[in-house]
Design an enzyme around this catalytic site. Structure first.
Site, mmCIF file in Angstrom:
data_model
loop_
_atom_site.group_PDB
_atom_site.id
_atom_site.type_symbol
_atom_site.label_atom_id
_atom_site.label_comp_id
_atom_site.label_asym_id
_atom_site.label_seq_id
_atom_site.Cartn_x
_atom_site.Cartn_y
_atom_site.Cartn_z
ATOM 1 N N ASP A 1 -6.357 1.767 -3.600
ATOM 2 C CA ASP A 1 -7.606 1.647 -2.835
ATOM 3 C C ASP A 1 -7.857 2.860 -1.938
ATOM 4 O O ASP A 1 -8.889 2.924 -1.271
ATOM 5 C CB ASP A 1 -7.646 0.349 -2.024
ATOM 6 C CG ASP A 1 -6.627 0.283 -0.899
ATOM 7 O OD1 ASP A 1 -5.743 1.168 -0.819
ATOM 8 O OD2 ASP A 1 -6.702 -0.668 -0.088
ATOM 9 N N ASP B 1 -1.555 0.720 -4.185
ATOM 10 C CA ASP B 1 -2.416 -0.322 -4.732
ATOM 11 C C ASP B 1 -3.790 0.192 -5.134
ATOM 12 O O ASP B 1 -4.680 -0.594 -5.443
ATOM 13 C CB ASP B 1 -2.535 -1.498 -3.764
ATOM 14 C CG ASP B 1 -3.280 -1.155 -2.482
ATOM 15 O OD1 ASP B 1 -3.038 -0.058 -1.946
ATOM 16 O OD2 ASP B 1 -4.084 -1.976 -2.002
ATOM 17 N N SER C 1 0.832 -1.201 0.000
ATOM 18 C CA SER C 1 0.000 0.000 0.000
ATOM 19 C C SER C 1 0.870 1.256 0.000
ATOM 20 O O SER C 1 1.595 1.520 -0.947
ATOM 21 C CB SER C 1 -0.963 -0.027 1.185
ATOM 22 O OG SER C 1 -1.897 1.015 1.129
ATOM 23 N N ASP D 1 -2.943 5.744 -3.586
ATOM 24 C CA ASP D 1 -1.783 5.107 -2.979
ATOM 25 C C ASP D 1 -1.289 3.987 -3.899
ATOM 26 O O ASP D 1 -1.788 3.812 -5.013
ATOM 27 C CB ASP D 1 -2.133 4.577 -1.581
ATOM 28 C CG ASP D 1 -3.195 3.494 -1.628
ATOM 29 O OD1 ASP D 1 -3.933 3.413 -2.635
ATOM 30 O OD2 ASP D 1 -3.295 2.716 -0.659
#
Length: 474
Positions: free
Chosen positions: A244, A242, A99, A240
């Site tokens: 999400d 990834d 992340s 960010d």
């Protein structure tokens, strides 16, 4: 290795070795033993752009192939895209991502065929990994070549989001897309162009850049402000690593709070009930057109809260975190189309909802943000803050009211205390300060609220200084 607020986290050097195969095997065995999957079933693997992610993904693929799963490679896709594809195919998933944390760390997010794992699942996987470890688990390199399903995975997610707004719903807006190293970077550009926005991509990087949407660095904000002036932008959007957690700035390049984005998205959906952590702005209850339920920090707790609401027979249930990641537990009707439930964090819908509001009102995002009359809020973190030190600090603050009062004496008088997650203190002058160790990294976070932006920033700096002072003398 440790499960935090969302997924397993650890050092990249460890996960590139035996650890990733160990936990993938533990997850696979848990699926088989619990009856959630059978040998031969499909399992999906996605990843972010960290240098360590391909090796970790390969280790996981080898381990799951050895258990008899049919492993499919979804490539570098946003976590919500992988989760949506998993729900469509009734397949378990692993997302290899750390992340927003630095590149020397990485992680794995696990999804059952019916969605994101919960805390009970985490405990079971951890126990299975410990049992494998005691039995002398060894990394077996097979280097299977999973079939590439990345195009299908992306296409499904793109199709979902293309129906969120009218086709030309963002005409008239000029939007910068800070691409850096987020797996959402190309999909964001494609979607914004589809909706008619004038799009200016910038900052693309082949080296991983950790972007924490809850604590955007001063250097990055200066970059945003320069790009906003240079191109006369209405907003800059990003995510960010990834994809999400959303990042949206106003017209001068100042990031908007994630909980404001969640509030806007909840109203956009017409949600009846919204579940959000205690760290989200305390003004949401008054500002939103929905019932609010508060939880601990982390998507598993938000999901559990949404499931409890659904169990009462309620519909129109959504959730968001203070970072702005939106989760939907119910199906919603949006723009004349059915938006299926996606109970995992998603950055795309909050971005589209917020930009759509700017386009329809023909107002700058600074004015739209001000119209919600939320208390001014700010947050930051101390990085490389030892977990042992943060644990000792929290134990000290919780030990007695005298300890807490003494710690906060230079800041203000304690009013009420909420310890759902960390310590959230409402001072007698109505300011709020909240101390919370990160659930998956050596970081200490501080969240604050005040009546003015200056007061909030001053309170944040003072709070972080108190943490540093205590760590130095104890």
């Amino acid at each position: 290795m440790k499960f935090g607020t969302s997924g397993l986290r650890g050092l990249s050097v460890d996960l590139k070795g035996r650890a990733s195969a160990l936990y993938a095997t533990a997850f696979g065995r848990y699926l088989l033993d619990s009856g959630r999957a059978c040998s031969g079933d499909t399992i999906l693997i996605g990843r972010d752009f960290r240098d360590s992610s391909p090796k970790i993904a390969a280790n996981c693929a080898d381990a799951l192939d050895q258990l008899g799963f049919d492993v499919l490679d979804c490539g570098t896709v946003p976590t919500p895209a992988l989760a949506l594809y998993g729900l469509r195919r009734n397949a378990a998933c692993l997302m290899i991502t750390g992340s927003h944390i630095p590149a020397d760390r990485n992680g794995i997010k696990f999804y059952r065929p019916d969605g994101e794992i919960n805390k009970a699942d985490e405990a079971a996987i951890t126990a299975a990994a410990a049992e494998l470890n005691r039995a002398g688990f060894a990394l077996e390199t097979r280097r299977v070549k999973p079939r590439d399903q990345s195009a299908e995975c992306r296409a499904l997610f793109l199709d979902r989001n293309r129906h969120v707004l009218a086709q030309y719903g963002l005409v008239g807006l000029k939007i910068g897309v800070y691409q850096h190293s987020t797996v959402a970077r190309d999909l964001l550009v494609d979607l914004l162009i589809h909706f008619g926005a004038d799009v200016i991509p910038f900052g693309r990087s082949e080296t991983f850049i950790p972007v924490d949407t809850e604590a955007v660095s001063a250097e990055t904000i200066l970059k945003f402000q320069a790009e906003a002036r240079r191109h006369r932008l209405d907003s800059i959007v990003s995510a960010d690593g990834d994809g999400d957690r959303p990042l949206i700035t106003n017209e001068i390049g100042t990031p908007l709070r994630g909980d404001l984005l969640g509030l806007i998205a909840g109203d956009f959906l017409g949600a009846k009930v919204v579940v959000t952590p205690v760290t989200s702005n305390s003004g949401i209850e008054a500002a939103g057109h929905f019932t609010v339920i508060r939880t601990r920090v982390g998507s598993p707790f938000v999901i559990a809260g949404m499931q409890e609401v659904l169990a009462t027979g309620e519909n129109g249930v959504a959730g968001f975190e203070a970072n702005g990641g939106l989760l939907t537990a119910s199906d919603f009707a949006v723009n004349g189309h059915a938006l299926r439930a996606l109970p995992t964090r998603d950055c795309f819908l909050p971005i589209l909802a917020t930009l759509s509001l700017a386009a329809s009102r023909k107002q700058p995002l600074s004015a739209i943000a001000a119209s919600y009359h939320l208390p001014f809020a700010s947050a930051d973190k101390l990085e490389n803050f030892p977990v042992e030190t943060s644990s000792r600090l929290m134990a000290y603050l919780r030990a007695s009211s005298d300890n807490l009062s003494a710690f906060l004496q230079p800041i203000g008088d304690v009013g009420t205390v909420n310890d759902i997650d960390g310590l959230r203190v409402k001072l007698k002058d109505r300011r709020v300060i909240h101390f919370r160790p990160s659930g998956n990294a050596p970081e200490m976070r501080c969240y604050v609220e005040a009546d003015t932006e200056t007061a909030a920033i001053d309170l944040l700096h003072t709070g972080l200084d108190r943490i540093r002072w205590w760590a130095n003398v104890n």
